[in-house]
Scaffold this motif. Structure first.
Motif, PDB file in Angstrom:
ATOM      1  N   PRO A 174     -33.106 -32.581  13.758  1.00 27.77           N
ATOM      2  CA  PRO A 174     -32.914 -31.254  13.165  1.00 27.77           C
ATOM      3  C   PRO A 174     -34.014 -30.842  12.185  1.00 27.77           C
ATOM      4  O   PRO A 174     -34.315 -29.653  12.061  1.00 27.77           O
ATOM      5  N   MET A 175     -34.631 -31.813  11.507  1.00 27.08           N
ATOM      6  CA  MET A 175     -35.707 -31.448  10.585  1.00 27.08           C
ATOM      7  C   MET A 175     -36.867 -30.792  11.316  1.00 27.08           C
ATOM      8  O   MET A 175     -37.490 -29.853  10.814  1.00 27.08           O
ATOM      9  N   VAL A 176     -37.140 -31.256  12.532  1.00 25.37           N
ATOM     10  CA  VAL A 176     -38.279 -30.706  13.277  1.00 25.37           C
ATOM     11  C   VAL A 176     -37.951 -29.313  13.818  1.00 25.37           C
ATOM     12  O   VAL A 176     -38.729 -28.366  13.653  1.00 25.37           O
ATOM     13  N   ALA A 200     -30.747 -22.171   8.446  1.00 23.35           N
ATOM     14  CA  ALA A 200     -30.844 -23.010   9.649  1.00 23.35           C
ATOM     15  C   ALA A 200     -30.508 -24.462   9.319  1.00 23.35           C
ATOM     16  O   ALA A 200     -29.824 -25.148  10.091  1.00 23.35           O
ATOM     17  N   ILE A 201     -30.968 -24.944   8.162  1.00 26.06           N
ATOM     18  CA  ILE A 201     -30.646 -26.311   7.732  1.00 26.06           C
ATOM     19  C   ILE A 201     -29.129 -26.488   7.666  1.00 26.06           C
ATOM     20  O   ILE A 201     -28.562 -27.411   8.255  1.00 26.06           O
ATOM     21  N   HIS A 202     -28.481 -25.599   6.928  1.00 28.99           N
ATOM     22  CA  HIS A 202     -27.052 -25.763   6.679  1.00 28.99           C
ATOM     23  C   HIS A 202     -26.234 -25.656   7.962  1.00 28.99           C
ATOM     24  O   HIS A 202     -25.306 -26.440   8.190  1.00 28.99           O
ATOM     25  N   ALA A 251     -37.788 -36.862   0.574  1.00 28.13           N
ATOM     26  CA  ALA A 251     -36.498 -36.160   0.568  1.00 28.13           C
ATOM     27  C   ALA A 251     -36.445 -35.122   1.681  1.00 28.13           C
ATOM     28  O   ALA A 251     -35.417 -34.963   2.349  1.00 28.13           O
ATOM     29  N   LEU A 252     -37.563 -34.431   1.887  1.00 25.19           N
ATOM     30  CA  LEU A 252     -37.605 -33.401   2.924  1.00 25.19           C
ATOM     31  C   LEU A 252     -37.630 -34.014   4.318  1.00 25.19           C
ATOM     32  O   LEU A 252     -36.876 -33.608   5.206  1.00 25.19           O
ATOM     33  N   PHE A 253     -38.462 -35.023   4.518  1.00 24.20           N
ATOM     34  CA  PHE A 253     -38.646 -35.612   5.851  1.00 24.20           C
ATOM     35  C   PHE A 253     -37.480 -36.517   6.265  1.00 24.20           C
ATOM     36  O   PHE A 253     -37.106 -36.540   7.433  1.00 24.20           O
ATOM     37  N   ASN A 254     -36.932 -37.267   5.303  1.00 18.33           N
ATOM     38  CA  ASN A 254     -36.026 -38.356   5.662  1.00 18.33           C
ATOM     39  C   ASN A 254     -34.601 -38.236   5.131  1.00 18.33           C
ATOM     40  O   ASN A 254     -33.699 -38.852   5.684  1.00 18.33           O
TER      41      ASN A 254
END
Length: 452
Positions: A174-176, A200-202, A251-254
């Motif tokens: 989902p991060m990508v 989109a994250i949430h 924190a952002l990537f992982n």
């Protein structure tokens, strides 16, 4: 870390370790509008000028839709016991909601049944980036209604395939797909900015958990997981501001997606801009974000070296490019760094809430040269895979609860915005003739799995 071929044996991982290979629907299937399939955001994105390297598209790709029998035969020939593939949402539900396309159901039934007939266990990924275009027109991942859309799609898949598919992956990286697709705009659907990225994250987190709940209800005996892209992050120096910048990047990537799923919330104390996600949260969401997955899939390819940067908005961190660090790189311009997977495994194993870990993707893209006798001696890829598998074993021997490893990928394919330029496959594809050639790395994997 070096492993000779005699020292690295399958038996060292134990009898219950899952070995496999991975593909994704949009990257291999082709037949983009065949037998009732609807358009996805990637079908539309590939039409945009300048979006894809050399203006390439995936209308045919590896033609897996028509050649799946031959490709599954190759998996059998190589002796790979587990095959992870994704389902195209628009092949099942052409508009994303409503009518179900029986021809799409029939296709995946044929794939699943053929795998089982050949003693290959199917691992199904529900969402590997190919959102229906009709849903993007309604806001896509920025529209909270996507939780309902995704739930309905999951129910259809569970209803039709749950009697035979025992291993399910709800979502891929989902991060990508949120970061590249809804913040940077370099992947489909090409949106940019926080106003797209944060909702989109949430909504992706909510969908992951809801998809897990649907599968748990409908396929109660299934093994249910979801996958995350991971990068081992190191600071450029020991200076406090570089160390802090690396922590924000980590924190952002992982951490961004795994922690809310585990009930730990978003890592907004480390990356303060994430506090703005609260704008899209509703009462009760904290519970809805959580799901107790049977396993977590980790997908790692490299490490990132991070330095403080005043000029990078929100994060105040920048990546030091691998080519600027004078290190070996792949076609994707990623550092060749097999130990990354060891560090990532140790990191995620530290979460007490994670029950079980599989490496659901790992591999490397290098240029391939076909010799005069038609063979492909992909020494760099072979050595990368051997070393990485060695680091997985090292982590396992140190008590990490890792119980599976899947190579990305079976065949060279359409590698998103990079087109057909990067070749990740252990099987070479001539995209003009669709001829398959097993590379030396594929032969090594086969020998390793089958004790040869």
């Amino acid at each position: 870390m070096e492993q000779d071929e005699q020292g690295l044996k399958r038996d060292l991982f134990g009898k219950n370790f899952y070995w496999g290979i991975t593909t994704a629907a949009f990257q291999v299937e082709g037949s983009c509008d065949t037998d009732g399939k609807g358009a996805s955001i990637w079908d539309e994105f590939t039409k945009k000028k300048g979006a894809i390297k050399d203006a390439q598209h995936a209308n045919t790709a590896c033609d897996f839709y028509n050649t799946y029998e031959k490709d599954i035969e190759l998996i059998k020939q190589l002796g790979i016991p587990n095959f992870r593939f994704s389902i195209s949402w628009t092949r099942i539900m052409p508009s994303g909601t409503g009518a179900v396309n029986q021809q799409g159901i029939d296709f995946y039934n044929r794939v699943i049944d053929l795998c089982l007939q050949n003693n290959i266990e199917p691992w199904v990924t529900l969402y590997h980036w190919d959102l229906p275009h009709e849903l993007e027109l309604k806001g896509g991942w920025t529209n909270r209604t996507i939780v309902s859309w995704f739930s309905d799609y999951t129910k259809v898949c569970a209803q039709h395939f749950g009697d035979r598919v025992k291993n399910w992956i709800v979502m891929n990286e989902p991060m990508v797909f949120t970061g590249a697709g809804y913040f940077l705009g370099i992947h489909a659907p090409g949106r940019k900015g926080l106003k797209n990225f944060l909702p989109a994250i949430h909504h992706a987190v909510l969908c992951m958990a809801e998809g897990g709940r649907v599968l748990r209800r409908m396929v109660p005996l299934a093994q249910i997981g979801t996958t995350f892209s991971c990068a081992h992050v190191e600071p450029f120096s020991n200076k406090p501001r570089d160390v802090a910048a690396a922590a924000r990047a980590d924190a952002l990537f992982n951490r961004l997606f795994i922690e809310p799923v585990l009930g730990l919330g978003y890592p907004s104390k480390t990356v303060s801009i994430l506090k703005k996600i609260s704008k899209y949260q509703r009462p009760g969401d904290e519970g809805k974000m959580r799901f107790d997955f049977d396993f977590i899939g980790l997908q790692n390819y490299t490490r990132e070296v991070v330095k403080y940067s005043l000029f990078t908005p929100y994060l105040h961190a920048r990546l030091i490019k691998a080519e600027d660090r004078n290190v070996p790189i792949t076609t994707m311009r990623w550092e060749v760094y097999p130990p990354a997977i060891y560090h990532i495994l140790k990191k995620f194993n530290a979460y007490p809430e994670i029950r079980n870990i599989y490496i659901t993707e790992n591999g490397a893209a290098f240029p391939d040269a076909i010799s005069e006798n038609g063979e492909i001696h992909d020494k760099e890829r072979l050595e990368y895979l051997q070393e990485t598998v060695g680091h997985v074993l090292k982590a396992k021997n140190e008590g990490v609860n890792v119980n599976g490893y899947f190579i990305w990928t079976l065949t060279d394919n359409f590698e998103w915005a990079e087109g057909y330029h990067p070749r990740f496959g252990i099987i070479h594809v001539d995209f003009e003739t669709q001829k398959r050639t097993i590379k030396a790395s594929g032969k090594w994997y086969s020998n390793f799995l089958n004790h040869r």
